[in-house]
Design a protein around this motif. Sequence first.
Motif, mmCIF file in Angstrom:
data_model
loop_
_atom_site.group_PDB
_atom_site.id
_atom_site.type_symbol
_atom_site.label_atom_id
_atom_site.label_comp_id
_atom_site.label_asym_id
_atom_site.label_seq_id
_atom_site.Cartn_x
_atom_site.Cartn_y
_atom_site.Cartn_z
ATOM 1 N N ASP A 145 0.869 -1.183 0.000
ATOM 2 C CA ASP A 145 0.000 0.000 0.000
ATOM 3 C C ASP A 145 0.900 1.226 0.000
ATOM 4 O O ASP A 145 1.599 1.488 0.983
ATOM 5 C CB ASP A 145 -0.905 -0.009 1.232
ATOM 6 C CG ASP A 145 -1.841 1.203 1.286
ATOM 7 O OD1 ASP A 145 -1.920 1.940 0.294
ATOM 8 O OD2 ASP A 145 -2.497 1.394 2.332
ATOM 9 N N ALA A 146 0.890 1.972 -1.101
ATOM 10 C CA ALA A 146 1.785 3.129 -1.226
ATOM 11 C C ALA A 146 1.218 4.395 -0.601
ATOM 12 O O ALA A 146 1.913 5.418 -0.519
ATOM 13 C CB ALA A 146 2.086 3.389 -2.700
ATOM 14 N N THR A 147 -0.027 4.354 -0.140
ATOM 15 C CA THR A 147 -0.640 5.538 0.462
ATOM 16 C C THR A 147 0.183 6.034 1.644
ATOM 17 O O THR A 147 0.544 5.259 2.518
ATOM 18 C CB THR A 147 -2.063 5.212 0.946
ATOM 19 O OG1 THR A 147 -2.818 4.671 -0.135
ATOM 20 C CG2 THR A 147 -2.748 6.458 1.472
ATOM 21 N N GLY A 148 0.470 7.312 1.663
ATOM 22 C CA GLY A 148 1.185 7.915 2.787
ATOM 23 C C GLY A 148 2.693 7.958 2.639
ATOM 24 O O GLY A 148 3.367 8.613 3.442
ATOM 25 N N ALA A 149 3.230 7.300 1.619
ATOM 26 C CA ALA A 149 4.686 7.282 1.474
ATOM 27 C C ALA A 149 5.250 8.679 1.246
ATOM 28 O O ALA A 149 6.262 9.072 1.841
ATOM 29 C CB ALA A 149 5.085 6.352 0.322
ATOM 30 N N GLY A 150 4.588 9.462 0.408
ATOM 31 C CA GLY A 150 5.049 10.830 0.168
ATOM 32 C C GLY A 150 4.919 11.716 1.392
ATOM 33 O O GLY A 150 5.753 12.599 1.628
ATOM 34 N N ASP A 151 3.888 11.469 2.191
ATOM 35 C CA ASP A 151 3.688 12.242 3.421
ATOM 36 C C ASP A 151 4.812 11.970 4.415
ATOM 37 O O ASP A 151 5.319 12.889 5.080
ATOM 38 C CB ASP A 151 2.349 11.885 4.051
ATOM 39 C CG ASP A 151 1.191 12.000 3.066
ATOM 40 O OD1 ASP A 151 1.221 12.927 2.244
ATOM 41 O OD2 ASP A 151 0.280 11.157 3.122
ATOM 42 N N VAL A 152 5.194 10.710 4.531
ATOM 43 C CA VAL A 152 6.285 10.341 5.427
ATOM 44 C C VAL A 152 7.612 10.868 4.887
ATOM 45 O O VAL A 152 8.466 11.323 5.659
ATOM 46 C CB VAL A 152 6.318 8.816 5.622
ATOM 47 C CG1 VAL A 152 7.637 8.360 6.228
ATOM 48 C CG2 VAL A 152 5.163 8.385 6.518
ATOM 49 N N PHE A 153 7.787 10.850 3.572
ATOM 50 C CA PHE A 153 8.994 11.434 2.981
ATOM 51 C C PHE A 153 9.113 12.897 3.411
ATOM 52 O O PHE A 153 10.176 13.339 3.876
ATOM 53 C CB PHE A 153 8.927 11.336 1.451
ATOM 54 C CG PHE A 153 10.181 11.737 0.734
ATOM 55 C CD1 PHE A 153 10.652 13.052 0.743
ATOM 56 C CD2 PHE A 153 10.915 10.800 0.018
ATOM 57 C CE1 PHE A 153 11.807 13.423 0.076
ATOM 58 C CE2 PHE A 153 12.084 11.155 -0.650
ATOM 59 C CZ PHE A 153 12.524 12.477 -0.630
ATOM 60 N N GLY A 154 8.034 13.654 3.262
ATOM 61 C CA GLY A 154 8.082 15.068 3.599
ATOM 62 C C GLY A 154 8.397 15.321 5.058
ATOM 63 O O GLY A 154 9.232 16.174 5.394
ATOM 64 N N ALA A 155 7.743 14.588 5.947
ATOM 65 C CA ALA A 155 7.975 14.775 7.378
ATOM 66 C C ALA A 155 9.388 14.354 7.770
ATOM 67 O O ALA A 155 10.055 15.035 8.561
ATOM 68 C CB ALA A 155 6.948 13.980 8.178
#
Length: 296
Positions: free
Chosen positions: A234-244
């Motif tokens: 599930d790739a959902t949230g990967a970009g959000d975690v990258f940013g944080a």
Amino acid sequence: MRDRSEFQAKPPHFLSLGFITHDKLFFKPFNKIGGASAYSAILARNFGFDSAIVTSVGRDFEDFGALKGIRLAYQMGESTTTFCNKPLEEGVGGSGRRVQYVTSVAERIKEETIPEEWFNAEIVYICPVLNELEEGLIRKFEGSMIGVAPQGWMRSVGEGGRIEKKRWEKANEVLQAVDFVIMSDEDVFEEDVVEYVERANIFVLTRGRKGAELYLNKGSYHEHIDAFEREEVDATGAGDVFGAAFLLRFNETKDAVGSARFASCAASFVVEKVGVEGVPYRVEVEERMEKEGSKL
């Protein structure tokens, strides 16, 4: 909204602002917690930092347990913003791509929902998912390191609630006023990237399994950041975690390239599990960096 007496006066180290959502797959009966504000604040909490969220949810939201240890300031309305994600078939846009629909939307987040002390947070991550925040709010965080994930300002709702991308109308107002901007190639028109890069201090364009592009000092420096490839659940949230992860690491080191590689590693954990269960702890990221970072 909770009474302000519930909040400690001390500002948080990491503050995210945006809808916490319900995310669900087509043909699946259950919701899972989602939203960039949730993924990013959970990462900060897992890394051991004082973490907080400003958001808006509905009376149907019950998954506060996933946010244990995170300070919350929220509005309570009728409905929680809910997205339905339909994966595209292989060969129709590529693996990991999706068609997304919104079935309910929470109330927009009001400035007065934010405790006054929180405007002094060390790191602020402004990450709307569906136009729930005003861009002008950024000016209130004068002494903070500010990161922006503008996805929610680059979306419109089409027929049947289908999410469609649109141009970011107030990009020029924001890009030069913040420290860091991150967006996905799924959300941006490719022809707009050059303009965004030329106006941003630090700009990251994520490309899923293809890694990310890091641009510094209004595009005067560019480096490709490899992905730490993992079997995708599930790739959902990967970009959000990258940013944080980038913001947390960059605040410590001021090394943008090293922070981007660290963030790529942190994001690789998210794709291995469903939802926020994949958000890693710092020791896990450091161990994977030590083991595999030199290979990239």
